[in-house]
Design a protein around this motif. Structure first.
Motif, mmCIF file in Angstrom:
data_model
loop_
_atom_site.group_PDB
_atom_site.id
_atom_site.type_symbol
_atom_site.label_atom_id
_atom_site.label_comp_id
_atom_site.label_asym_id
_atom_site.label_seq_id
_atom_site.Cartn_x
_atom_site.Cartn_y
_atom_site.Cartn_z
ATOM 1 N N LEU A 1 0.807 -1.223 0.000
ATOM 2 C CA LEU A 1 0.000 0.000 0.000
ATOM 3 C C LEU A 1 0.838 1.269 0.000
ATOM 4 O O LEU A 1 0.286 2.373 -0.024
ATOM 5 C CB LEU A 1 -0.958 0.018 1.193
ATOM 6 N N GLY A 2 2.150 1.145 0.037
ATOM 7 C CA GLY A 2 2.997 2.330 0.039
ATOM 8 C C GLY A 2 2.867 3.131 1.322
ATOM 9 O O GLY A 2 2.996 4.353 1.306
ATOM 10 N N LEU A 3 2.623 2.448 2.437
ATOM 11 C CA LEU A 3 2.490 3.126 3.724
ATOM 12 C C LEU A 3 3.865 3.515 4.242
ATOM 13 O O LEU A 3 4.814 2.753 4.123
ATOM 14 C CB LEU A 3 1.799 2.207 4.737
ATOM 15 N N PRO A 4 3.995 4.688 4.837
ATOM 16 C CA PRO A 4 5.303 5.099 5.359
ATOM 17 C C PRO A 4 5.705 4.236 6.550
ATOM 18 O O PRO A 4 4.900 3.969 7.436
ATOM 19 C CB PRO A 4 5.077 6.557 5.771
ATOM 20 N N LEU A 5 6.954 3.771 6.530
ATOM 21 C CA LEU A 5 7.482 2.945 7.606
ATOM 22 C C LEU A 5 8.349 3.786 8.535
ATOM 23 O O LEU A 5 8.980 4.752 8.098
ATOM 24 C CB LEU A 5 8.313 1.794 7.028
ATOM 25 N N LEU A 6 8.384 3.405 9.782
ATOM 26 C CA LEU A 6 9.223 4.089 10.754
ATOM 27 C C LEU A 6 10.648 3.560 10.653
ATOM 28 O O LEU A 6 10.874 2.375 10.449
ATOM 29 C CB LEU A 6 8.701 3.868 12.172
ATOM 30 N N ALA A 7 11.609 4.445 10.815
ATOM 31 C CA ALA A 7 13.016 4.050 10.837
ATOM 32 C C ALA A 7 13.497 4.081 12.275
ATOM 33 O O ALA A 7 13.008 4.857 13.099
ATOM 34 C CB ALA A 7 13.833 5.004 9.976
ATOM 35 N N ALA A 8 14.474 3.227 12.573
ATOM 36 C CA ALA A 8 15.042 3.212 13.919
ATOM 37 C C ALA A 8 15.624 4.588 14.233
ATOM 38 O O ALA A 8 16.305 5.192 13.413
ATOM 39 C CB ALA A 8 16.121 2.141 14.000
ATOM 40 N N GLY A 9 15.331 5.107 15.412
ATOM 41 C CA GLY A 9 15.863 6.394 15.833
ATOM 42 C C GLY A 9 15.244 7.590 15.131
ATOM 43 O O GLY A 9 15.739 8.711 15.241
ATOM 44 N N GLN A 10 14.171 7.379 14.405
ATOM 45 C CA GLN A 10 13.541 8.458 13.643
ATOM 46 C C GLN A 10 12.856 9.456 14.570
ATOM 47 O O GLN A 10 12.184 9.077 15.527
ATOM 48 C CB GLN A 10 12.513 7.849 12.689
ATOM 49 N N ALA A 11 13.052 10.711 14.283
ATOM 50 C CA ALA A 11 12.382 11.762 15.050
ATOM 51 C C ALA A 11 10.945 11.920 14.557
ATOM 52 O O ALA A 11 10.637 11.593 13.416
ATOM 53 C CB ALA A 11 13.136 13.087 14.900
ATOM 54 N N GLN A 12 10.082 12.395 15.392
ATOM 55 C CA GLN A 12 8.683 12.665 15.065
ATOM 56 C C GLN A 12 7.979 11.451 14.457
ATOM 57 O O GLN A 12 7.290 11.536 13.447
ATOM 58 C CB GLN A 12 8.567 13.877 14.144
ATOM 59 N N LYS A 13 8.146 10.301 15.108
ATOM 60 C CA LYS A 13 7.537 9.069 14.622
ATOM 61 C C LYS A 13 6.018 9.186 14.478
ATOM 62 O O LYS A 13 5.416 8.560 13.631
ATOM 63 C CB LYS A 13 7.870 7.912 15.562
ATOM 64 N N GLU A 14 5.418 10.005 15.327
ATOM 65 C CA GLU A 14 3.956 10.122 15.282
ATOM 66 C C GLU A 14 3.467 10.650 13.940
ATOM 67 O O GLU A 14 2.379 10.308 13.482
ATOM 68 C CB GLU A 14 3.432 11.002 16.439
ATOM 69 N N LEU A 15 4.271 11.468 13.262
ATOM 70 C CA LEU A 15 3.861 11.978 11.945
ATOM 71 C C LEU A 15 3.764 10.843 10.935
ATOM 72 O O LEU A 15 2.809 10.760 10.172
ATOM 73 C CB LEU A 15 4.831 13.056 11.460
ATOM 74 N N TRP A 16 4.754 9.977 10.929
ATOM 75 C CA TRP A 16 4.765 8.845 10.006
ATOM 76 C C TRP A 16 3.665 7.855 10.353
ATOM 77 O O TRP A 16 2.984 7.334 9.478
ATOM 78 C CB TRP A 16 6.134 8.155 10.029
ATOM 79 N N HIS A 17 3.522 7.608 11.638
ATOM 80 C CA HIS A 17 2.484 6.687 12.095
ATOM 81 C C HIS A 17 1.097 7.211 11.719
ATOM 82 O O HIS A 17 0.266 6.463 11.199
ATOM 83 C CB HIS A 17 2.603 6.505 13.616
ATOM 84 N N ASN A 18 0.831 8.473 11.965
ATOM 85 C CA ASN A 18 -0.465 9.056 11.635
ATOM 86 C C ASN A 18 -0.725 9.061 10.134
ATOM 87 O O ASN A 18 -1.858 8.856 9.690
ATOM 88 C CB ASN A 18 -0.586 10.468 12.212
#
Length: 167
Positions: free
Chosen positions: A9-26
């Motif tokens: 689905l081309g959903l954004p994945l979180l990277a280890a140590g990524q800042a502002q994870k909530e933006l990608w998750h949302n």
């Protein structure tokens, strides 16, 4: 799609140590909200509607304009944050709200009005199954009554087999 996006689905994945994870998750949740159990207002629309409501979706047409430019065939969903798009992939389905039909992406475009199945079951009773052999048409001659009876019997057998008439 990049290595930071999911394969289907081309959903954004979180990277280890990524800042502002909530933006990608949302963002991923917003796209899932569009793609899972998708329902659309219209099929093949090229221009975004003037006053969309959050949660409404459309299947973008072949020659999109405005905010939909470059998104042909995608499911466009209006969210509180603006337009989100789920790219069409073979097997993706969406229910067309006005007609109740299911639109299915075949990898080239969206198809409606076709149901694929090996049988049709209504109230636990199979009413349509696999196609049977051809039934010979009576051709006249001295045995026409016998031929006609055999033809009618074959028709009745197939209608019963498919559950269209009671046994």
């Amino acid at each position: 799609m990049t290595d930071e996006d999911s394969a289907r689905l081309g959903l954004p994945l979180l990277a280890a140590g990524q800042a502002q994870k909530e933006l990608w998750h949302n963002e991923a949740l917003a796209l899932l909200d569009i793609a899972v159990q998708a329902t659309v207002e219209e099929l093949g629309r090229n221009a975004p509607p003037a006053a969309p409501q959050p949660g409404q979706c459309w299947i973008v047409g072949a020659t999109p304009t405005g905010a939909w430019s470059g998104r042909a065939g995608a499911i466009a969903g209006w969210t509180a944050g603006g337009w989100r798009f789920v790219a069409a992939r073979a097997g993706l389905c969406a229910r067309h709200l006005p007609s109740g039909e299911t639109a299915v992406c075949d990898g080239i475009g969206w198809q409606t009005g076709e149901v694929r199945a090996t049988s049709l079951v209504v109230d636990g009773v199979q009413v349509v199954g696999a196609r049977g052999p051809a039934i010979t048409v009576p051709s006249s001659g001295a045995m026409i009554d016998a031929e006609l009876r055999a033809c009618v019997e074959a028709i009745l057998i197939m209608l019963r087999k498919h559950g269209l008439i009671a046994s």
